[in-house]
Write an enzyme that holds these catalytic residues in place. Sequence first.
Site, PDB file in Angstrom:
ATOM      1  N   ASN A  84       1.917  -0.137 -16.565  1.00  0.00           N
ATOM      2  CA  ASN A  84       0.989  -0.241 -15.433  1.00  0.00           C
ATOM      3  C   ASN A  84       1.332  -1.354 -14.461  1.00  0.00           C
ATOM      4  OD1 ASN A  84      -1.113   0.427 -18.070  1.00  0.00           O
ATOM      5  ND2 ASN A  84      -0.872   1.928 -16.434  1.00  0.00           N
ATOM      6  N   LEU A  91      -0.486  -4.441  -9.999  1.00  0.00           N
ATOM      7  CA  LEU A  91      -0.989  -3.651 -11.119  1.00  0.00           C
ATOM      8  C   LEU A  91      -1.651  -2.373 -10.648  1.00  0.00           C
ATOM      9  CD1 LEU A  91      -2.742  -6.397 -13.295  1.00  0.00           C
ATOM     10  CD2 LEU A  91      -0.436  -5.542 -13.506  1.00  0.00           C
ATOM     11  N   CYS A  92      -1.561  -1.381 -11.518  1.00  0.00           N
ATOM     12  CA  CYS A  92      -2.353  -0.170 -11.351  1.00  0.00           C
ATOM     13  C   CYS A  92      -3.551  -0.315 -12.285  1.00  0.00           C
ATOM     14  CB  CYS A  92      -1.524   1.068 -11.696  1.00  0.00           C
ATOM     15  SG  CYS A  92      -2.425   2.623 -11.511  1.00  0.00           S
ATOM     16  N   ILE A  93      -4.662  -0.840 -11.761  1.00  0.00           N
ATOM     17  CA  ILE A  93      -5.829  -1.130 -12.590  1.00  0.00           C
ATOM     18  C   ILE A  93      -7.089  -0.896 -11.765  1.00  0.00           C
ATOM     19  CG2 ILE A  93      -5.745  -3.598 -11.997  1.00  0.00           C
ATOM     20  CD1 ILE A  93      -6.747  -4.184 -14.832  1.00  0.00           C
TER      21      ILE A  93
END
Length: 233
Positions: A84, A91-93
């Site tokens: 992620n 970040l992919c969050i």
Amino acid sequence: MAPGAGLNGAKTRLMQELGELQKEPWVNIDLANDNLLHWKLGLMVINSDSAFNGGYFKAEMLFENDYPYKPPTFRFMIPIYHPNVYPDGKLCISILHNPGEDIMSGEAASERWSPLQGVESVLRSVLLLLDDPEINSPANVDAGVMYRDDRASYNRKAGEVVQRSKADIPAGFVMPTTLDATPPPKSVDDEAAFWAESDEELDFGGSDTGDEEMGDFDEDGEDEDGASEDEDS
């Protein structure tokens, strides 16, 4: 909103959050050029079960003038091999996505940013993500596949990242090895005070009514007339 009111509100909120986070052992925070809207930090993984245990990960967070109504940005400053984490360290969050439900991504509003969230919420979510990647929509497809199919190799790569990160530990900074607070040593005076207090509370005397009731009986169980209980019965 009056000009500057948003910026003043953001800085007030961030000052409060900074003060609280500076008490935490798992994050080390500096301000870039004393700018409250630009944080430089070291995020530490202190978890013996984590593939990233012992890592000191340099990162930065940027805040807009209307924080906390808009989320901050977070970016690792060193490459991290993780499903992620994008190549640029972002970040992919969900928690860093703008407030509200997103039908396209399927993210519920409760998963995304809200003004009730804060920097600590973001940092704790990042630490959780490091140990529990979301591999269904990875930012790094190769890392996602390796995490799923070859965990041993993935853990080795994570260990390599940890070793590189240790070069960023500031001089003189001591990395914590546990998050459990060490209790203060017990002094001799404390122990003496405990026993003194305990002696005052203990009562080894007879009951208030026992002496009167038992006065009618001698050691053989006889009453004052000399008759035993068995004879009366």
